[in-house]
Scaffold this active site. Structure first.
Site, short mmCIF file in Angstrom:
data_model
loop_
_atom_site.label_atom_id
_atom_site.label_comp_id
_atom_site.label_asym_id
_atom_site.label_seq_id
_atom_site.Cartn_x
_atom_site.Cartn_y
_atom_site.Cartn_z
N ASP A 7 0.89 -1.32 0.03
CA ASP A 7 0.00 0.21 0.16
C ASP A 7 0.95 1.20 0.01
OD1 ASP A 7 -2.23 -1.73 0.09
OD2 ASP A 7 -2.85 -1.34 2.10
N HIS A 58 -0.59 5.42 1.19
CA HIS A 58 -0.28 6.15 2.28
C HIS A 58 0.41 7.38 1.76
CE1 HIS A 58 -0.03 2.42 5.37
NE2 HIS A 58 -0.57 2.35 4.23
N GLU A 88 -7.02 -3.30 -3.94
CA GLU A 88 -8.35 -3.12 -3.59
C GLU A 88 -9.05 -1.72 -3.89
OE1 GLU A 88 -10.50 -4.61 0.62
OE2 GLU A 88 -8.88 -2.96 0.74
N GLU A 140 -7.91 5.25 -4.32
CA GLU A 140 -6.76 5.60 -3.43
C GLU A 140 -5.47 5.52 -4.54
OE1 GLU A 140 -7.21 4.93 1.04
OE2 GLU A 140 -7.47 3.12 -0.06
#
Length: 750
Positions: free
Chosen positions: A479, A483, A556, A560
């Protein structure tokens, strides 16, 4: 002070509306130049239009002349694997990939399959197994099953020698060396699996085994082509660069009657009519491939090939939609030559290079269409409350993910204030952002912080240094774009509001960009790996990091991922760096189009099986080899979460991601019944209402006003901003697609 401002909202908004109306009455020649911003507001930078992007060296942004190279403090992780086990020694001095399509080959035992379209490939010991997978589908998930269709090895029984080494890799291929004498060129999209003996002049014994029964082997007179017929109903073709004698030693095993030196190519035959096509292109094979940015919203593939003749590869559906058939090296598209895949039908393309042209997208600080001036009082009232809470409810988390969301949420307030002409609240937001972000950049943040890992070449967090589960796996490269994307959004906004601060911490900001957006093909040892998350063949990002998964990489939240590249583009706007803005915009555009292609599920479209398409409107987690309706944090029936995780954070770029109003209607209709479930979070409800506002603004406003809370990266101000920028509501056709009213920058800079 902010409470007093709240009581003055209506009067301030009315005054600014009057001023805006008066400005519209100025002479035409005065309108050709924007007036100065309202007192106290920062001067907004122009938004990025596709025509503003110059086809400069798009790979040069990470060496921007204004930014001194910066590396966060070096550290030694206790949880990261040792890369030396699977990478050839000459590769270990460079940053290594941590989210690549071949990641399973270099984790743990290196023996989990990876999907190298159109085949599942597994390497174990001294053998490599090729599988053309079948597909298993249910309403909840679908995946491709692995079977040992063909296993190739040399120089002895399988598994008796040390494991493979990665001797070369790039965006489009990986080269595996299997002891003692085979080198496999795994090129993505190749209908052939190619291997060569090493050294090339040294003959070796080659074995071909299968989990199925071998019914027959038909060979041509020169023994350079063999058709292997299996009791599974499959036929595999084997092409050899020199005569290859094959003897059947058992029901499941073939072995060379004499040692062989040269090149072997294996191909699954989906249809007997394809055999002449495979014959024609069997003599030209790719050994590597490079993907480069050929200009804004353009990506070029170019392969290094050997042998003779033309090169045949397979394109997935998004490739075909973006493929320029008039440019590059494409000579033909074979529409009737098809292989099945979990990503849709793969179609044959003949050519040494491809040029892909993505649909341009606008990258803007503010809403694309603007807000109606009548909305200013309500939005401004919410702004005053939300800004007031910045001081009364400070950030308490030490999580890099949730902290990033919090500072990005605050940054949104400043941009909304610009858009509704409420500059009085911006200084408070600016002060909050400086106090919140600076400790992460100068190393003074208590409880966590950013570090540099020299073994793999990337950023870690202090918590992730010793705990692979901390910060959602940031310490094992999970990820990263999520972030850091949130942090970069806040840094971009703060640099816009406070250019002096932006210049001071520019090198740290570029280091964060470099962690997941470095483009250099040959980075120095102190740099970051190339495009850590973004996959230039799949045309979207992966998030799994250095964790072994049976189904390969996964992602996922596409929204983002879009935010990460959009935020990098905004940072480019802040610093006047057109290369960074161009690269960020291009990656954001590709991520958007991939989300629409594979994550957004449309019934009747044919991408997925009918049962799956009927029950799902968005994929929960998309894997290289699987589609799952469940989420990492929620079951499949929590449809509001599935919708929300593909929407958050709510930004101007969200309008581009969800510009298909018809699909948005279906999405909301699909998710809304889940809101009646006991315990549904207010934050998740908010994202459903945000999507409803795309086509029915008034109903969505009513529902939003009744919410008692919002997602930790969202706010009432942001929800109202989004809904009021959707246009006039009603039937919603084209809602939010035009250019509405608003402050002066809405008319000059969008």
């Amino acid at each position: 002070m902010l409470k007093k401002l709240g009581r003055r909202v209506s009067r301030v908004a009315s005054r600014l509306i009057d001023q805006t109306i008066k400005r519209r009455k100025t002479k035409k020649q005065q309108q050709q130049h924007p007036p100065p911003p309202p007192t106290g507001a920062s001067s907004p930078s122009p938004s990025l239009s596709p025509s503003a992007l110059q086809p400069a060296d798009m790979a040069s942004y990470h060496n921007h002349s204004k930014a001194t190279p910066f590396v966060f403090p070096r550290s030694e992780s206790t949880v990261l694997p040792d890369p030396s086990a699977f990478f050839a020694p000459h590769l270990l001095s460079f940053p290594l990939p941590t989210n690549s399509f071949f990641q399973n080959f270099v984790l743990k035992n290196g023996d989990q399959p990876e999907y190298v379209h159109p085949y599942l490939v597994r390497s174990s010991g001294s053998s490599l197994t090729l599988c053309h997978p079948s597909r298993f589908a249910t309403p909840a998930f679908l995946y491709q099953t692995f079977a040992e269709d063909l296993t190739i090895s040399a120089g002895g029984p399988a598994g008796s020698s040390p494991r493979h080494l990665v001797s070369a890799f790039d965006d489009l291929s990986v080269t595996l060396d299997l002891p003692p004498a085979l080198r496999f060129f795994l090129v993505r999209g190749s209908p052939f699996l190619t291997c060569a003996t090493t050294p090339a002049h040294l003959p070796v014994s080659v074995s071909i085994s299968t989990v199925h029964a071998i019914l027959s082997v038909a060979s041509n007179p020169t023994n350079t082509k063999h058709a292997i017929h299996l009791n599974s109903g499959q036929t595999f073709l084997c092409y050899a660069s020199s005569p290859l004698g094959l003897a059947q030693r058992s029901l499941t095993l073939l072995r060379t009657s004499e040692d062989f030196a040269g090149v072997l190519r294996f191909a699954y035959l989906p249809d007997p009519s394809y055999e002449p096509v495979l014959d024609r292109f069997s003599s030209c094979y790719p050994v590597s491939g490079a993907a480069t940015f050929a200009g804004p919203f353009r990506v070029e593939y170019r392969w290094e090939k050997k042998g003779w003749g033309d090169l045949l590869l397979l394109a997935h559906p998004l490739h075909l939609r973006l493929l320029s058939r008039d440019d590059g090296g494409v000579s033909a598209v074979l529409d009737d030559f098809k292989y099945n895949s979990i990503d849709g039908e793969l179609i044959g393309v003949v050519g040494d290079s491809w040029l892909l042209k993505a649909d341009p997208i606008p990258v803007t600080w503010h809403s694309i269409g603007g807000l109606s001036e009548e909305s200013y009082p309500e939005v401004a009232a919410a702004l005053c409350k939300d800004v007031d809470q910045l001081s009364s409810k400070p950030i308490t988390t030490t999580s890099s993910y949730f902290y990033g969301k919090a500072v990005a949420r605050a940054a949104r307030l400043a941009l909304i204030a610009e858009e509704v002409c409420l500059p009085e609240v911006i200084p408070a937001v600016r002060s909050f952002l400086k106090a919140a972000i600076t400790p992460w950049l100068d190393g003074s943040f208590s409880g966590n912080g950013f570090l540099y890992d020299p073994r793999w070449g990337g950023m870690l967090t202090k918590q992730g240094l010793v705990d692979s589960g901390a910060d959602f796996g940031f310490g094992v490269y999970n990820d990263h774009h999520y972030h850091l994307g949130y942090f970069l959004y806040a840094i971009a906004v703060l640099s816009k509001l406070d250019p002096a601060w932006g210049r001071k911490y520019m090198s740290q900001a570029y280091s964060m960009v470099g962690d997941f957006m470095t483009l250099s093909q040959k980075p120095r040892a102190a740099d970051y790996t190339r495009l850590r998350c973004f996959d230039l063949w799949s045309l979207h990002s992966w998030a799994g990091g250095l964790t072994e998964f049976a189904d390969g990489r996964n992602q996922e939240s596409t929204s983002e991922a879009v935010n990460a590249y959009y935020s990098a583009a905004l940072l480019g706007l802040s610093y006047g760096d057109t290369q960074l803005a161009a690269v960020g915009s291009t990656l954001a555009a590709l991520e958007v189009q991939s989300a629409v292609t594979w994550w957004h599920v449309r019934e009747g479209e044919g991408m997925y099986e009918e049962d799956f398409s009927r029950e799902n409107r968005v994929v929960g987690v998309l894997w290289a080899n699987k589609r799952d309706s469940g989420l990492w944090f929620a079951p499949a029936e929590w449809k509001e979460c599935r919708l929300g995780i593909q929407v958050l954070p709510l930004l101007p770029i969200t309008e581009v991601l969800f510009k298909d109003v018809g699909f948005v209607r279906e999405l909301v209709k699909w998710a809304s019944p889940a809101l009646a479930r006991e315990g549904v979070g207010e934050g998740w409800k908010g994202f459903v209402y945000a999507m409803e506002g795309v086509y029915d603004r008034e109903t969505a406003l009513e529902r939003t006003r009744m919410l008692s809370g919002f997602d930790d990266g969202n706010s009432l101000s942001n929800m109202l901003w989004w809904l009021y920028s959707r246009g006039g509501g009603g039937n919603g056709e084209g809602a939010g697609l035009g250019f509405g009213g608003g402050c002066w920058f809405s008319r000059y800079y969008h």
